[in-house]
Design a protein around this motif. Sequence first.
Motif, PDB file in Angstrom:
ATOM      1  N   ALA A  30       0.758  -1.108  -0.076  1.00 26.08           N
ATOM      2  CA  ALA A  30      -0.010  -0.064   0.097  1.00 26.08           C
ATOM      3  C   ALA A  30       0.764   1.123  -0.089  1.00 26.08           C
ATOM      4  O   ALA A  30       1.653   1.390   0.853  1.00 26.08           O
ATOM      5  CB  ALA A  30      -0.892   0.242   1.260  1.00 26.08           C
ATOM      6  N   VAL A  31       0.841   2.145  -0.865  1.00 28.72           N
ATOM      7  CA  VAL A  31       1.579   3.185  -1.378  1.00 28.72           C
ATOM      8  C   VAL A  31       0.585   4.323  -1.158  1.00 28.72           C
ATOM      9  O   VAL A  31      -0.314   4.352  -1.998  1.00 28.72           O
ATOM     10  CB  VAL A  31       2.269   3.053  -2.492  1.00 28.72           C
ATOM     11  CG1 VAL A  31       3.038   4.336  -2.916  1.00 28.72           C
ATOM     12  CG2 VAL A  31       3.213   1.907  -2.514  1.00 28.72           C
ATOM     13  N   SER A  32       1.189   5.500  -0.593  1.00 30.73           N
ATOM     14  CA  SER A  32       0.575   6.777  -0.604  1.00 30.73           C
ATOM     15  C   SER A  32       0.703   7.546  -2.049  1.00 30.73           C
ATOM     16  O   SER A  32       1.859   7.446  -2.450  1.00 30.73           O
ATOM     17  CB  SER A  32       0.964   7.757   0.508  1.00 30.73           C
ATOM     18  OG  SER A  32       0.678   7.305   1.792  1.00 30.73           O
ATOM     19  N   THR A  33      -0.206   7.929  -2.763  1.00 25.07           N
ATOM     20  CA  THR A  33      -0.124   8.706  -3.935  1.00 25.07           C
ATOM     21  C   THR A  33      -0.850  10.364  -3.629  1.00 25.07           C
ATOM     22  O   THR A  33      -0.999  10.631  -2.589  1.00 25.07           O
ATOM     23  CB  THR A  33      -1.055   8.224  -5.069  1.00 25.07           C
ATOM     24  OG1 THR A  33      -2.559   8.282  -4.743  1.00 25.07           O
ATOM     25  CG2 THR A  33      -0.621   6.612  -5.157  1.00 25.07           C
ATOM     26  N   LYS A  60       4.557   3.169  -9.149  1.00 24.38           N
ATOM     27  CA  LYS A  60       4.698   2.846  -7.960  1.00 24.38           C
ATOM     28  C   LYS A  60       6.260   3.337  -7.462  1.00 24.38           C
ATOM     29  O   LYS A  60       6.115   3.874  -6.126  1.00 24.38           O
ATOM     30  CB  LYS A  60       4.676   1.191  -8.099  1.00 24.38           C
ATOM     31  CG  LYS A  60       5.215   0.505  -6.718  1.00 24.38           C
ATOM     32  CD  LYS A  60       5.229  -0.812  -6.825  1.00 24.38           C
ATOM     33  CE  LYS A  60       5.364  -1.442  -8.279  1.00 24.38           C
ATOM     34  NZ  LYS A  60       5.466  -2.692  -7.992  1.00 24.38           N
ATOM     35  N   LEU A  61       7.162   3.426  -8.190  1.00 25.20           N
ATOM     36  CA  LEU A  61       8.481   3.560  -7.885  1.00 25.20           C
ATOM     37  C   LEU A  61       8.444   5.257  -7.566  1.00 25.20           C
ATOM     38  O   LEU A  61       9.110   5.717  -6.723  1.00 25.20           O
ATOM     39  CB  LEU A  61       9.413   3.319  -8.863  1.00 25.20           C
ATOM     40  CG  LEU A  61      10.868   3.418  -8.549  1.00 25.20           C
ATOM     41  CD1 LEU A  61      10.937   2.264  -7.453  1.00 25.20           C
ATOM     42  CD2 LEU A  61      11.840   2.717  -9.549  1.00 25.20           C
ATOM     43  N   ARG A  66       8.239   9.923  -3.651  1.00 24.85           N
ATOM     44  CA  ARG A  66       7.561  11.135  -2.926  1.00 24.85           C
ATOM     45  C   ARG A  66       6.751  10.942  -1.470  1.00 24.85           C
ATOM     46  O   ARG A  66       6.898  11.526  -0.767  1.00 24.85           O
ATOM     47  CB  ARG A  66       6.387  11.525  -3.806  1.00 24.85           C
ATOM     48  CG  ARG A  66       7.031  12.414  -4.976  1.00 24.85           C
ATOM     49  CD  ARG A  66       5.791  13.124  -5.827  1.00 24.85           C
ATOM     50  NE  ARG A  66       4.598  12.160  -6.288  1.00 24.85           N
ATOM     51  CZ  ARG A  66       4.547  11.694  -7.395  1.00 24.85           C
ATOM     52  NH1 ARG A  66       5.820  11.968  -8.344  1.00 24.85           N
ATOM     53  NH2 ARG A  66       3.716  10.932  -8.078  1.00 24.85           N
ATOM     54  N   HIS A  67       6.478   9.539  -1.400  1.00 15.99           N
ATOM     55  CA  HIS A  67       5.948   9.331  -0.205  1.00 15.99           C
ATOM     56  C   HIS A  67       6.286   7.767   0.411  1.00 15.99           C
ATOM     57  O   HIS A  67       5.645   6.765   0.232  1.00 15.99           O
ATOM     58  CB  HIS A  67       4.270   8.963  -0.454  1.00 15.99           C
ATOM     59  CG  HIS A  67       3.516  10.209  -1.003  1.00 15.99           C
ATOM     60  ND1 HIS A  67       3.424  11.345  -0.343  1.00 15.99           N
ATOM     61  CD2 HIS A  67       3.213  10.424  -2.288  1.00 15.99           C
ATOM     62  CE1 HIS A  67       2.863  12.308  -1.154  1.00 15.99           C
ATOM     63  NE2 HIS A  67       2.663  11.679  -2.428  1.00 15.99           N
ATOM     64  N   PRO A  68       7.361   7.715   1.206  1.00 14.04           N
ATOM     65  CA  PRO A  68       8.190   6.573   1.569  1.00 14.04           C
ATOM     66  C   PRO A  68       7.556   5.757   2.709  1.00 14.04           C
ATOM     67  O   PRO A  68       7.865   4.858   2.762  1.00 14.04           O
ATOM     68  CB  PRO A  68       9.389   6.946   1.859  1.00 14.04           C
ATOM     69  CG  PRO A  68       9.112   8.492   2.146  1.00 14.04           C
ATOM     70  CD  PRO A  68       8.404   9.162   1.437  1.00 14.04           C
ATOM     71  N   SER A  69       6.289   6.429   3.432  1.00 15.47           N
ATOM     72  CA  SER A  69       5.598   5.463   4.529  1.00 15.47           C
ATOM     73  C   SER A  69       4.620   4.743   3.617  1.00 15.47           C
ATOM     74  O   SER A  69       3.763   4.972   2.807  1.00 15.47           O
ATOM     75  CB  SER A  69       4.768   6.481   5.377  1.00 15.47           C
ATOM     76  OG  SER A  69       5.885   7.378   6.120  1.00 15.47           O
ATOM     77  N   VAL A  70       4.874   3.286   3.857  1.00 14.51           N
ATOM     78  CA  VAL A  70       4.159   2.246   3.139  1.00 14.51           C
ATOM     79  C   VAL A  70       3.339   1.392   4.402  1.00 14.51           C
ATOM     80  O   VAL A  70       4.073   1.319   5.270  1.00 14.51           O
ATOM     81  CB  VAL A  70       5.056   1.507   2.320  1.00 14.51           C
ATOM     82  CG1 VAL A  70       5.514   2.655   1.351  1.00 14.51           C
ATOM     83  CG2 VAL A  70       6.081   0.792   2.988  1.00 14.51           C
ATOM     84  N   ALA A  91       9.891   2.619   2.687  1.00 11.17           N
ATOM     85  CA  ALA A  91      10.488   2.053   1.646  1.00 11.17           C
ATOM     86  C   ALA A  91      11.495   3.076   1.208  1.00 11.17           C
ATOM     87  O   ALA A  91      11.445   4.344   1.265  1.00 11.17           O
ATOM     88  CB  ALA A  91       9.406   2.005   0.696  1.00 11.17           C
ATOM     89  N   GLU A  92      12.445   2.529   0.706  1.00  6.08           N
ATOM     90  CA  GLU A  92      13.704   3.321  -0.110  1.00  6.08           C
ATOM     91  C   GLU A  92      14.352   2.415  -0.996  1.00  6.08           C
ATOM     92  O   GLU A  92      14.500   1.117  -0.810  1.00  6.08           O
ATOM     93  CB  GLU A  92      14.939   3.600   0.918  1.00  6.08           C
ATOM     94  CG  GLU A  92      15.604   2.413   1.937  1.00  6.08           C
ATOM     95  CD  GLU A  92      16.285   2.931   2.999  1.00  6.08           C
ATOM     96  OE1 GLU A  92      17.502   2.417   3.231  1.00  6.08           O
ATOM     97  OE2 GLU A  92      16.214   4.263   3.528  1.00  6.08           O
TER      98      GLU A  92
END
Length: 149
Positions: A30-33, A60-61, A66-70, A91-92
């Motif tokens: 789950a990724v913030s956009t 996704k990348l 931009r939003h590394p909290s996952v 995520a990094e």
Amino acid sequence: MSDSSRPMVEELAEEVCWDLLGDASIGRLAVSTDDGVDIFPVNYLAKDRVIFFRSAPGSKLMDLTRHPSVAFQVEGTHRRARWSVVVKGRAERMALDSEIEASGVLGLHTLSPTEKWNYVRILPGVVTGRRFIGPRRSVKEMAKALYGG
């Protein structure tokens, strides 16, 4: 309803969560956009309490940058129990060849035909898990559920 016919929920210790993560191979990222949240299925490797996966270039990348909290979720079944583990972290993208090689992610086979030359790790902050144990059933109840009647 008797106690043996009620479903049970068990909170899992972090060590058990990592054992389950190590036994599975596909999870949901789950990724913030900029527009909300998106979820991607990914095959992954859990090693030394870090999650590793490969990615092709794309949204996704860019969103991870931009939003590394996952959040990363994996689930499975074992006998009458279903389980779910959630890893919340950061995520990094990995850049050093030595880190990429040491992680083992190069040996991770992808299920998608696209080239995946970007390597990402999720550094965990919080790891939680639950096991959902279904009610005990008699042989007669199981046969009825499977075959009707």
